[in-house]
Design a protein around this motif. Structure first.
Motif, PDB file in Angstrom:
ATOM      1  N   ALA A  80       0.833  -1.205   0.000  1.00 22.97           N
ATOM      2  CA  ALA A  80       0.000   0.000   0.000  1.00 22.97           C
ATOM      3  C   ALA A  80       0.864   1.250   0.000  1.00 22.97           C
ATOM      4  O   ALA A  80       0.569   2.211  -0.709  1.00 22.97           O
ATOM      5  N   SER A 122     -10.616   5.121  -9.453  1.00 21.46           N
ATOM      6  CA  SER A 122     -10.450   5.277  -8.009  1.00 21.46           C
ATOM      7  C   SER A 122     -11.222   6.497  -7.518  1.00 21.46           C
ATOM      8  O   SER A 122     -11.135   6.852  -6.353  1.00 21.46           O
ATOM      9  N   ARG A 155      -4.623   6.291  -5.185  1.00 21.68           N
ATOM     10  CA  ARG A 155      -5.432   5.627  -4.159  1.00 21.68           C
ATOM     11  C   ARG A 155      -5.116   4.141  -4.166  1.00 21.68           C
ATOM     12  O   ARG A 155      -4.829   3.564  -5.212  1.00 21.68           O
ATOM     13  N   LEU A 183      -7.352   1.679  -3.242  1.00 24.37           N
ATOM     14  CA  LEU A 183      -8.517   0.937  -3.711  1.00 24.37           C
ATOM     15  C   LEU A 183      -9.109   1.553  -4.970  1.00 24.37           C
ATOM     16  O   LEU A 183      -8.995   2.758  -5.195  1.00 24.37           O
ATOM     17  N   ILE A 211     -14.136  -4.702  -6.465  1.00 21.76           N
ATOM     18  CA  ILE A 211     -13.293  -3.776  -5.722  1.00 21.76           C
ATOM     19  C   ILE A 211     -11.870  -4.306  -5.825  1.00 21.76           C
ATOM     20  O   ILE A 211     -11.619  -5.488  -5.569  1.00 21.76           O
ATOM     21  N   ILE A 262      -7.429  -3.639  -5.355  1.00 21.49           N
ATOM     22  CA  ILE A 262      -6.354  -3.031  -4.590  1.00 21.49           C
ATOM     23  C   ILE A 262      -5.097  -3.044  -5.463  1.00 21.49           C
ATOM     24  O   ILE A 262      -4.797  -4.050  -6.106  1.00 21.49           O
ATOM     25  N   TYR A 277      -2.504  -5.221  -9.898  1.00 20.33           N
ATOM     26  CA  TYR A 277      -3.647  -5.151  -8.998  1.00 20.33           C
ATOM     27  C   TYR A 277      -4.214  -6.526  -8.707  1.00 20.33           C
ATOM     28  O   TYR A 277      -3.897  -7.513  -9.363  1.00 20.33           O
TER      29      TYR A 277
END
Length: 176
Positions: free
Chosen positions: A16, A91, A97, A99, A127, A129, A140
């Motif tokens: 992240a 996003s 971002r 997510l 959804i 990440i 992703y």
């Protein structure tokens, strides 16, 4: 078990921080590939392994808007589906971002047990990440709900009711 959860949390936080630290200023043409698996939630034994490719426009706030196609191979039988769809991924911000939201809408050509061919609606909502983000690429992971409509059909002289297949999906991919 606690050690495994701790390791996964550390990896997620590290990923992240990498995804949040890079600003993607690339605009224009983009393309990508995905590998995924979907579990049949309707009990028709149609869980799949999938490969998808897509092309389209991308910008800092629109991660992808374009068209794509894929091959969905049912694991436990000879059925195949070939979805063709519009893809939209965002996003909802021009700032980086972690997510994002993704949707696919289109149609699918379905070959059921190599005997019946039909078309139907194909849709996916998920959804995602970001795993890693650079100036020219994004990798992703996406969790999704997928819907594929089919008509009832006859197989080996038996009527099979299969109006809609619903799937829970997991995918990894990269966009360039």
């Amino acid at each position: 078990m606690k050690k495994l959860l701790l390791i996964l949390t550390i990896l997620l936080v590290a990923t992240a921080s990498k995804a949040q630290g890079t600003i993607d200023t690339t605009k224009g043409f983009g393309w990508g590939v995905d590998a995924s698996s979907m579990i049949d939630l309707t009990g028709h034994d149609m869980s799949t392994l999938n490969i998808d490719a897509y092309i389209g426009y991308r910008s800092p706030s629109i991660l992808m808007a374009g068209i794509g196609a894929g091959i969905d191979m049912m694991v436990s039988n000879d059925s195949r589906s070939f979805p063709v769809y519009a893809i939209f991924r965002t996003s909802f911000s021009s700032r980086p971002r972690l997510l994002f939201f993704e949707t696919h809408m289109g149609g699918s050509v379905n070959h059921i047990y190599n005997e019946n061919t039909q078309t139907g609606f194909y849709g996916s909502w998920g959804i995602g990440i970001h795993l890693a983000t650079g100036k020219k690429f994004r990798s992703y992971f996406v969790l999704s709900y997928n819907l594929m409509t089919r008509d009832n059909y006859t197989w080996q002289d038996q009527h099979v009711g299969c109006n809609a297949l619903q799937f829970a999906g997991v995918k990894v991919g990269a966009c360039f």
